[in-house]
Design a protein around this motif. Structure first.
Motif, PDB file in Angstrom:
ATOM      1  N   ASN A  10       0.833  -1.216   0.000  1.00 20.98           N
ATOM      2  CA  ASN A  10       0.000   0.000   0.000  1.00 20.98           C
ATOM      3  C   ASN A  10       0.862   1.258   0.000  1.00 20.98           C
ATOM      4  OD1 ASN A  10      -2.379   1.526  -0.016  1.00 20.98           O
ATOM      5  ND2 ASN A  10      -2.488   1.587   2.219  1.00 20.98           N
ATOM      6  N   ILE A  11       1.805   1.309  -0.956  1.00 16.85           N
ATOM      7  CA  ILE A  11       2.715   2.446  -1.092  1.00 16.85           C
ATOM      8  C   ILE A  11       2.589   3.032  -2.497  1.00 16.85           C
ATOM      9  CG2 ILE A  11       4.343   1.659   0.659  1.00 16.85           C
ATOM     10  CD1 ILE A  11       6.056   0.440  -1.540  1.00 16.85           C
ATOM     11  N   GLN A  12       3.184   4.200  -2.705  1.00 16.29           N
ATOM     12  CA  GLN A  12       3.058   4.888  -3.986  1.00 16.29           C
ATOM     13  C   GLN A  12       4.048   4.379  -5.028  1.00 16.29           C
ATOM     14  OE1 GLN A  12       3.395   9.136  -3.615  1.00 16.29           O
ATOM     15  NE2 GLN A  12       2.952   9.537  -5.777  1.00 16.29           N
ATOM     16  N   TYR A  13       5.278   4.114  -4.596  1.00 21.79           N
ATOM     17  CA  TYR A  13       6.333   3.683  -5.518  1.00 21.79           C
ATOM     18  C   TYR A  13       6.905   2.331  -5.071  1.00 21.79           C
ATOM     19  CZ  TYR A  13       6.236   8.714  -6.494  1.00 21.79           C
ATOM     20  OH  TYR A  13       5.840   9.989  -6.783  1.00 21.79           O
ATOM     21  N   PRO A  14       7.294   1.473  -6.018  1.00 21.84           N
ATOM     22  CA  PRO A  14       7.849   0.158  -5.652  1.00 21.84           C
ATOM     23  C   PRO A  14       9.329   0.243  -5.260  1.00 21.84           C
ATOM     24  CG  PRO A  14       7.745   0.334  -8.035  1.00 21.84           C
ATOM     25  CD  PRO A  14       7.126   1.607  -7.496  1.00 21.84           C
ATOM     26  N   VAL A  15       9.607   1.115  -4.299  1.00 22.33           N
ATOM     27  CA  VAL A  15      10.967   1.351  -3.830  1.00 22.33           C
ATOM     28  C   VAL A  15      11.008   1.114  -2.322  1.00 22.33           C
ATOM     29  CG1 VAL A  15      12.845   3.019  -3.576  1.00 22.33           C
ATOM     30  CG2 VAL A  15      11.419   3.038  -5.645  1.00 22.33           C
ATOM     31  N   ILE A  16      11.878   0.210  -1.909  1.00 26.14           N
ATOM     32  CA  ILE A  16      12.024  -0.128  -0.494  1.00 26.14           C
ATOM     33  C   ILE A  16      13.401   0.303  -0.030  1.00 26.14           C
ATOM     34  CG2 ILE A  16      12.193  -2.036   1.166  1.00 26.14           C
ATOM     35  CD1 ILE A  16      10.185  -2.542  -1.980  1.00 26.14           C
ATOM     36  N   GLN A  17      13.454   0.984   1.088  1.00 29.35           N
ATOM     37  CA  GLN A  17      14.733   1.367   1.705  1.00 29.35           C
ATOM     38  C   GLN A  17      15.199   0.208   2.570  1.00 29.35           C
ATOM     39  OE1 GLN A  17      14.040   3.234   5.321  1.00 29.35           O
ATOM     40  NE2 GLN A  17      15.804   1.939   5.786  1.00 29.35           N
ATOM     41  N   ALA A  18      16.391  -0.281   2.321  1.00 26.35           N
ATOM     42  CA  ALA A  18      16.882  -1.466   3.023  1.00 26.35           C
ATOM     43  C   ALA A  18      17.036  -1.217   4.528  1.00 26.35           C
ATOM     44  CB  ALA A  18      18.226  -1.908   2.436  1.00 26.35           C
ATOM     45  N   GLY A  19      16.879  -2.290   5.295  1.00 26.56           N
ATOM     46  CA  GLY A  19      17.091  -2.218   6.737  1.00 26.56           C
ATOM     47  C   GLY A  19      18.553  -2.425   7.063  1.00 26.56           C
ATOM     48  N   MET A  20      19.297  -1.350   7.179  1.00 29.25           N
ATOM     49  CA  MET A  20      20.753  -1.408   7.346  1.00 29.25           C
ATOM     50  C   MET A  20      21.151  -1.173   8.799  1.00 29.25           C
ATOM     51  SD  MET A  20      21.551   1.039   4.073  1.00 29.25           S
ATOM     52  CE  MET A  20      20.212   2.168   4.549  1.00 29.25           C
ATOM     53  N   ILE A  21      22.137  -1.956   9.267  1.00 21.90           N
ATOM     54  CA  ILE A  21      22.614  -1.731  10.632  1.00 21.90           C
ATOM     55  C   ILE A  21      23.310  -0.383  10.721  1.00 21.90           C
ATOM     56  CG2 ILE A  21      22.819  -4.197  11.116  1.00 21.90           C
ATOM     57  CD1 ILE A  21      25.887  -3.823  10.894  1.00 21.90           C
ATOM     58  N   TRP A  22      23.086   0.293  11.853  1.00 19.23           N
ATOM     59  CA  TRP A  22      23.687   1.585  12.175  1.00 19.23           C
ATOM     60  C   TRP A  22      23.370   2.661  11.133  1.00 19.23           C
ATOM     61  CZ3 TRP A  22      24.269   1.074  16.929  1.00 19.23           C
ATOM     62  CH2 TRP A  22      24.783  -0.110  17.486  1.00 19.23           C
ATOM     63  N   ALA A  23      22.277   2.497  10.397  1.00 16.70           N
ATOM     64  CA  ALA A  23      21.905   3.517   9.416  1.00 16.70           C
ATOM     65  C   ALA A  23      20.410   3.784   9.377  1.00 16.70           C
ATOM     66  CB  ALA A  23      22.385   3.102   8.011  1.00 16.70           C
ATOM     67  N   SER A  24      19.597   2.759   9.564  1.00 13.47           N
ATOM     68  CA  SER A  24      18.165   2.911   9.293  1.00 13.47           C
ATOM     69  C   SER A  24      17.307   2.871  10.552  1.00 13.47           C
ATOM     70  CB  SER A  24      17.700   1.851   8.291  1.00 13.47           C
ATOM     71  OG  SER A  24      18.167   0.575   8.673  1.00 13.47           O
ATOM     72  N   GLY A  25      17.327   3.980  11.262  1.00 14.16           N
ATOM     73  CA  GLY A  25      16.426   4.165  12.382  1.00 14.16           C
ATOM     74  C   GLY A  25      15.106   4.757  11.916  1.00 14.16           C
ATOM     75  N   TYR A  26      14.312   5.230  12.873  1.00 17.67           N
ATOM     76  CA  TYR A  26      12.972   5.712  12.539  1.00 17.67           C
ATOM     77  C   TYR A  26      13.003   6.973  11.675  1.00 17.67           C
ATOM     78  CZ  TYR A  26      12.951   9.757  15.689  1.00 17.67           C
ATOM     79  OH  TYR A  26      13.212  10.975  16.267  1.00 17.67           O
ATOM     80  N   ILE A  40      12.225   1.123   6.141  1.00 11.98           N
ATOM     81  CA  ILE A  40      12.446  -0.028   7.013  1.00 11.98           C
ATOM     82  C   ILE A  40      13.352   0.357   8.178  1.00 11.98           C
ATOM     83  CG2 ILE A  40      13.380  -2.357   7.204  1.00 11.98           C
ATOM     84  CD1 ILE A  40      12.735  -2.892   4.369  1.00 11.98           C
ATOM     85  N   ILE A  41      12.919   0.010   9.382  1.00 12.82           N
ATOM     86  CA  ILE A  41      13.763   0.135  10.573  1.00 12.82           C
ATOM     87  C   ILE A  41      14.646  -1.103  10.651  1.00 12.82           C
ATOM     88  CG2 ILE A  41      13.778   0.208  13.094  1.00 12.82           C
ATOM     89  CD1 ILE A  41      11.049   1.610  12.956  1.00 12.82           C
ATOM     90  N   GLY A  42      15.959  -0.899  10.755  1.00 13.44           N
ATOM     91  CA  GLY A  42      16.883  -2.024  10.832  1.00 13.44           C
ATOM     92  C   GLY A  42      17.083  -2.483  12.261  1.00 13.44           C
ATOM     93  N   ALA A  43      16.486  -3.606  12.622  1.00 11.99           N
ATOM     94  CA  ALA A  43      16.553  -4.085  14.007  1.00 11.99           C
ATOM     95  C   ALA A  43      17.908  -4.696  14.351  1.00 11.99           C
ATOM     96  CB  ALA A  43      15.449  -5.120  14.258  1.00 11.99           C
ATOM     97  N   GLY A  44      18.736  -4.986  13.342  1.00 10.04           N
ATOM     98  CA  GLY A  44      19.979  -5.689  13.581  1.00 10.04           C
ATOM     99  C   GLY A  44      20.948  -4.972  14.496  1.00 10.04           C
ATOM    100  N   SER A  45      20.880  -3.643  14.545  1.00 12.86           N
ATOM    101  CA  SER A  45      21.800  -2.885  15.397  1.00 12.86           C
ATOM    102  C   SER A  45      21.107  -2.306  16.626  1.00 12.86           C
ATOM    103  CB  SER A  45      22.433  -1.750  14.584  1.00 12.86           C
ATOM    104  OG  SER A  45      21.441  -0.971  13.946  1.00 12.86           O
ATOM    105  N   MET A  46      19.957  -2.877  17.001  1.00 15.74           N
ATOM    106  CA  MET A  46      19.177  -2.314  18.106  1.00 15.74           C
ATOM    107  C   MET A  46      18.925  -3.328  19.205  1.00 15.74           C
ATOM    108  SD  MET A  46      16.266  -0.128  16.071  1.00 15.74           S
ATOM    109  CE  MET A  46      16.698   1.148  14.891  1.00 15.74           C
ATOM    110  N   TYR A  47      19.141  -2.899  20.453  1.00 12.14           N
ATOM    111  CA  TYR A  47      18.656  -3.688  21.566  1.00 12.14           C
ATOM    112  C   TYR A  47      17.127  -3.650  21.549  1.00 12.14           C
ATOM    113  CZ  TYR A  47      23.396  -3.671  23.492  1.00 12.14           C
ATOM    114  OH  TYR A  47      24.741  -3.848  23.672  1.00 12.14           O
TER     115      TYR A  47
END
Length: 314
Positions: A10-26, A40-47
């Protein structure tokens, strides 16, 4: 731009921002979602408690769909999944693990599930596990990568030939022209990491972002395959890894050199010499740091221009 991916999320463009460690917060996730893509929120670098905070802040920052990426090789996976369910996250991207482990559970909770793979074999395993879509990521990608070293241009058509669920291309895509090329090869959408890392909203250290902008072709290399293959910038730490390989090291010796929190040291704290600096090969085409919304709009504009130019070739 309506297709399988825009309808699924349910988005406008078929573009997804990758969930990257130490880069993709809220901040990054909400900016991309507000611009019409899927952040995408990257959970890999988050407690776990940090992840919960970012999910709640993302809900306040956008009323558009967003997702959480869960690398399944990380600890506290059960706690992370519980938080995702409790906070009402609607889309989850899983990676670095067996999709059968959590797909059925998440889908029972009404969550759309996407799994990241690097081969046809694992794309089929993900589809058999019941995922709603697959991200096929080529060898060019940054961060942790597949062992097969299959490039995006060869991987996408091979996966498309076997898959029935929607297909998202990743690895070496940072422009609208790259997006068009991936879709011509059979992808229904694209996942982009490195380009969004070099954004204002990315949580990576400013010194790391600037280093990415200055990279040229050949400045990254896939290594540490005995542990988990990762594409690194050729800094001092990388050359220390190369020197260790000259001694035919054991996996334990490689682990000892890697140590703990080296990616955080480099990407989040800005230690450009001793840090583990993960980025994709496409970094050689990234020339500036700008707001994520502007990046997405540039990609779409470039996509439309490339599409018109391609029609002129017919």
């Amino acid at each position: 731009m309506m297709n399988k991916i825009t309808q699924l999320f349910n988005i406008q463009y078929p573009v997804i921002q990758a969930g990257m460690i130490w880069a993709s917060g809220y901040k990054l996730a909400s900016a991309v979602s507000n611009a019409g893509g899927l952040g995408i929120i990257g959970a890999g670098s988050m407690y776990p408690d940090v992840l919960r905070e970012h999910i709640r802040k993302c809900k306040k920052a956008t009323d558009k769909p967003f997702a959480v990426n869960v690398p399944m090789l990380y600890p506290n996976i059960e706690v992370i999944i519980t938080i995702i369910v409790e906070e009402g996250v609607k889309i989850v991207f899983t990676s670095a693990g067996n999709p059968k482990t959590w797909t059925a559970f998440l889908k029972e909770k009404g969550i759309t599930v996407v799994h990241v793979v690097s081969s046809v074999k694992f794309a089929l395993k993900a589809q058999d596990a019941g995922v709603d879509a697959v991200v096929a990521e080529g060898f060019e990608a940054g961060g942790h990568n597949g062992r097969e070293e299959t490039t995006t241009f060869t991987l996408i058509p091979m996966v498309k030939e076997k898959l029935t669920v929607p297909l998202i291309a990743a690895g070496g895509i940072a422009t609208g022209r790259g997006m068009l090329a991936a879709m011509v090869l059979g992808a229904d959408g694209v996942q982009i990491g490195s380009r969004f890392l070099a954004s204002v909203e990315s949580s990576s250290h400013e010194k790391f972002k600037q280093m990415v902008v200055e990279l040229q072709d050949g400045d990254t290399h896939l290594t540490l395959k005995e542990l988990a293959p990762v594409r690194l910038i050729k800094n001092k730490f990388f050359h220390d890894v190369v020197a260790l390989y000259a001694t035919s090291p054991t996996p334990d010796a490689l682990k000892a050199l890697l140590g703990r929190a080296r990616a955080k040291k480099g990407m989040f704290e800005g230690d450009l010499e001793e840090g583990e600096l993960e980025i994709g090969q496409i970094a050689g085409l990234i020339n500036d740091i700008k707001p994520a919304g502007d990046i997405l709009r540039d990609i779409i504009a470039d996509f439309e221009i490339a599409k018109r130019e391609a029609l002129e070739l017919l």
